[in-house]
Scaffold this motif. Structure first.
Motif, PDB file in Angstrom:
ATOM      1  N   PHE A 128       0.792  -1.180  -0.050  1.00 32.58           N
ATOM      2  CA  PHE A 128      -0.149  -0.091   0.104  1.00 32.58           C
ATOM      3  C   PHE A 128       1.052   1.194   0.050  1.00 32.58           C
ATOM      4  N   LEU A 129       1.880   1.392   0.741  1.00 35.03           N
ATOM      5  CA  LEU A 129       2.845   2.397   0.871  1.00 35.03           C
ATOM      6  C   LEU A 129       3.565   2.497  -0.672  1.00 35.03           C
ATOM      7  N   LEU A 130       3.908   1.521  -1.140  1.00 37.30           N
ATOM      8  CA  LEU A 130       4.577   1.632  -2.541  1.00 37.30           C
ATOM      9  C   LEU A 130       3.454   1.995  -3.544  1.00 37.30           C
ATOM     10  N   GLY A 131       2.144   2.118  -3.619  1.00 36.44           N
ATOM     11  CA  GLY A 131       1.252   2.507  -4.483  1.00 36.44           C
ATOM     12  C   GLY A 131       0.899   1.489  -5.590  1.00 36.44           C
ATOM     13  N   ASP A 132       1.137   0.031  -5.488  1.00 33.33           N
ATOM     14  CA  ASP A 132       0.784  -0.912  -6.552  1.00 33.33           C
ATOM     15  C   ASP A 132      -0.449  -0.676  -7.338  1.00 33.33           C
ATOM     16  N   VAL A 133      -0.804  -1.498  -8.503  1.00 29.67           N
ATOM     17  CA  VAL A 133      -2.046  -1.212  -8.728  1.00 29.67           C
ATOM     18  C   VAL A 133      -3.113  -1.847  -8.022  1.00 29.67           C
ATOM     19  N   ALA A 134      -3.054  -2.854  -7.251  1.00 28.09           N
ATOM     20  CA  ALA A 134      -3.879  -3.667  -6.372  1.00 28.09           C
ATOM     21  C   ALA A 134      -4.276  -2.775  -5.212  1.00 28.09           C
ATOM     22  N   GLY A 135      -3.124  -2.055  -4.684  1.00 24.24           N
ATOM     23  CA  GLY A 135      -3.446  -1.127  -3.572  1.00 24.24           C
ATOM     24  C   GLY A 135      -3.918   0.270  -3.820  1.00 24.24           C
ATOM     25  N   LYS A 136      -3.873   0.523  -5.208  1.00 25.25           N
ATOM     26  CA  LYS A 136      -4.502   1.814  -5.801  1.00 25.25           C
ATOM     27  C   LYS A 136      -5.946   1.402  -5.824  1.00 25.25           C
ATOM     28  N   VAL A 137      -6.277   0.214  -6.470  1.00 25.70           N
ATOM     29  CA  VAL A 137      -7.567  -0.152  -6.711  1.00 25.70           C
ATOM     30  C   VAL A 137      -8.422  -0.194  -5.502  1.00 25.70           C
ATOM     31  N   ALA A 138      -7.665  -0.881  -4.473  1.00 26.23           N
ATOM     32  CA  ALA A 138      -8.394  -1.258  -3.299  1.00 26.23           C
ATOM     33  C   ALA A 138      -8.634   0.148  -2.387  1.00 26.23           C
ATOM     34  N   ARG A 139      -8.054   1.144  -2.603  1.00 21.73           N
ATOM     35  CA  ARG A 139      -8.087   2.441  -1.597  1.00 21.73           C
ATOM     36  C   ARG A 139      -9.129   3.137  -2.664  1.00 21.73           C
ATOM     37  N   HIS A 140      -9.119   3.198  -3.883  1.00 19.19           N
ATOM     38  CA  HIS A 140      -9.812   4.166  -4.640  1.00 19.19           C
ATOM     39  C   HIS A 140     -11.304   3.599  -5.306  1.00 19.19           C
ATOM     40  N   ALA A 141     -11.590   2.481  -5.294  1.00 19.42           N
ATOM     41  CA  ALA A 141     -12.749   1.901  -5.947  1.00 19.42           C
ATOM     42  C   ALA A 141     -13.892   2.030  -5.192  1.00 19.42           C
ATOM     43  N   THR A 142     -15.206   2.298  -5.685  1.00 16.26           N
ATOM     44  CA  THR A 142     -16.206   2.502  -5.038  1.00 16.26           C
ATOM     45  C   THR A 142     -17.044   1.098  -4.842  1.00 16.26           C
ATOM     46  N   THR A 143     -16.570  -0.127  -5.577  1.00 15.45           N
ATOM     47  CA  THR A 143     -16.814  -1.124  -5.771  1.00 15.45           C
ATOM     48  C   THR A 143     -16.061  -2.095  -4.758  1.00 15.45           C
ATOM     49  N   PRO A 144     -16.819  -2.949  -4.141  1.00 17.71           N
ATOM     50  CA  PRO A 144     -15.941  -3.901  -3.201  1.00 17.71           C
ATOM     51  C   PRO A 144     -14.686  -4.574  -3.972  1.00 17.71           C
ATOM     52  N   VAL A 145     -13.513  -4.691  -3.173  1.00 16.55           N
ATOM     53  CA  VAL A 145     -12.329  -5.254  -3.824  1.00 16.55           C
ATOM     54  C   VAL A 145     -11.779  -6.458  -2.977  1.00 16.55           C
ATOM     55  N   MET A 146     -11.695  -7.403  -3.462  1.00 18.65           N
ATOM     56  CA  MET A 146     -11.090  -8.888  -2.872  1.00 18.65           C
ATOM     57  C   MET A 146      -9.614  -8.917  -3.588  1.00 18.65           C
ATOM     58  N   LEU A 147      -8.679  -9.020  -2.516  1.00 13.59           N
ATOM     59  CA  LEU A 147      -7.425  -9.029  -2.861  1.00 13.59           C
ATOM     60  C   LEU A 147      -6.951 -10.564  -2.882  1.00 13.59           C
ATOM     61  N   ILE A 148      -6.329 -11.137  -3.834  1.00 13.39           N
ATOM     62  CA  ILE A 148      -6.115 -12.544  -3.531  1.00 13.39           C
ATOM     63  C   ILE A 148      -4.368 -12.635  -3.247  1.00 13.39           C
ATOM     64  N   ARG A 149      -3.944 -13.089  -2.237  1.00 11.05           N
ATOM     65  CA  ARG A 149      -2.446 -13.299  -2.049  1.00 11.05           C
ATOM     66  C   ARG A 149      -2.119 -14.704  -2.809  1.00 11.05           C
ATOM     67  N   PRO A 150      -0.980 -14.596  -3.152  1.00 13.05           N
ATOM     68  CA  PRO A 150      -0.455 -15.868  -3.630  1.00 13.05           C
ATOM     69  C   PRO A 150      -0.065 -16.947  -2.611  1.00 13.05           C
ATOM     70  N   ASP A 151      -0.493 -18.163  -3.083  1.00 14.88           N
ATOM     71  CA  ASP A 151      -0.334 -19.305  -2.146  1.00 14.88           C
ATOM     72  C   ASP A 151       1.233 -19.083  -1.659  1.00 14.88           C
ATOM     73  N   GLU A 152       1.664 -19.470  -0.734  1.00 27.13           N
ATOM     74  CA  GLU A 152       3.167 -19.375  -0.304  1.00 27.13           C
ATOM     75  C   GLU A 152       3.508 -20.474   0.435  1.00 27.13           C
TER      76      GLU A 152
END
Length: 152
Positions: A128-152
């Motif tokens: 989120f601090l780096l401002g990647d695409v997923a972070g920007k979408v999560a912060r600015h979208a008015t639509t609910p956002v589901m972020l999928i983290r990779p299996d580790e």
């Protein structure tokens, strides 16, 4: 609950995993999936800088843009095909622009109910601090956002 689901893709393992989740949710709710690829025209990164050094109307630039658009269409068409195999309606979309803005704008324009996208494997706070695409979408979208983290 979710009539339309947007799944942006860049071909990465994270976006493929997000597509898996989006298709499963769509199957459960009878949703339509919109597979979106965004041709990044911001002019950042080494490849984009090399492309931007070419004139917009040069044959080399047009050929490169065409190849990028075809690659995006292949990625979204792959998701559409997987959706159809799962009995899910789906649409393939390729647009140009800033990825985060294009994703949020598309979701708003089309009345998307859920955005499902992959997040990189680093910590959420760092991303989120780096401002990647997923972070920007999560912060600015008015639509609910589901972020999928990779299996580790």
């Amino acid at each position: 609950m979710y009539e339309t689901i947007l799944v942006p893709t860049d071909g990465s393992p994270q976006s493929r995993e997000a597509a898996d989740h989006a298709l499963e949710i769509a199957r459960q709710f009878g949703s339509t999936v919109h597979a979106l690829y965004v041709l990044d025209d911001r002019g950042t990164g080494r490849m984009s800088q090399a492309v931007n050094e070419l004139s917009h109307d040069s044959p080399e630039r047009k050929e490169m843009d065409q190849r990028h658009e075809e690659a995006g269409a292949e990625l979204t068409d792959e998701i559409v095909e997987r959706a159809r195999e799962a009995g899910v309606d789906a649409e393939s979309v390729v647009r140009s622009g800033d990825p985060a803005e294009t994703i949020t704008d598309y979701a708003e324009e089309r009345g998307i109910d859920l955005i499902v996208l992959g997040a990189r494997g680093r910590s959420a706070v760092g991303k989120f601090l780096l401002g990647d695409v997923a972070g920007k979408v999560a912060r600015h979208a008015t639509t609910p956002v589901m972020l999928i983290r990779p299996d580790e």
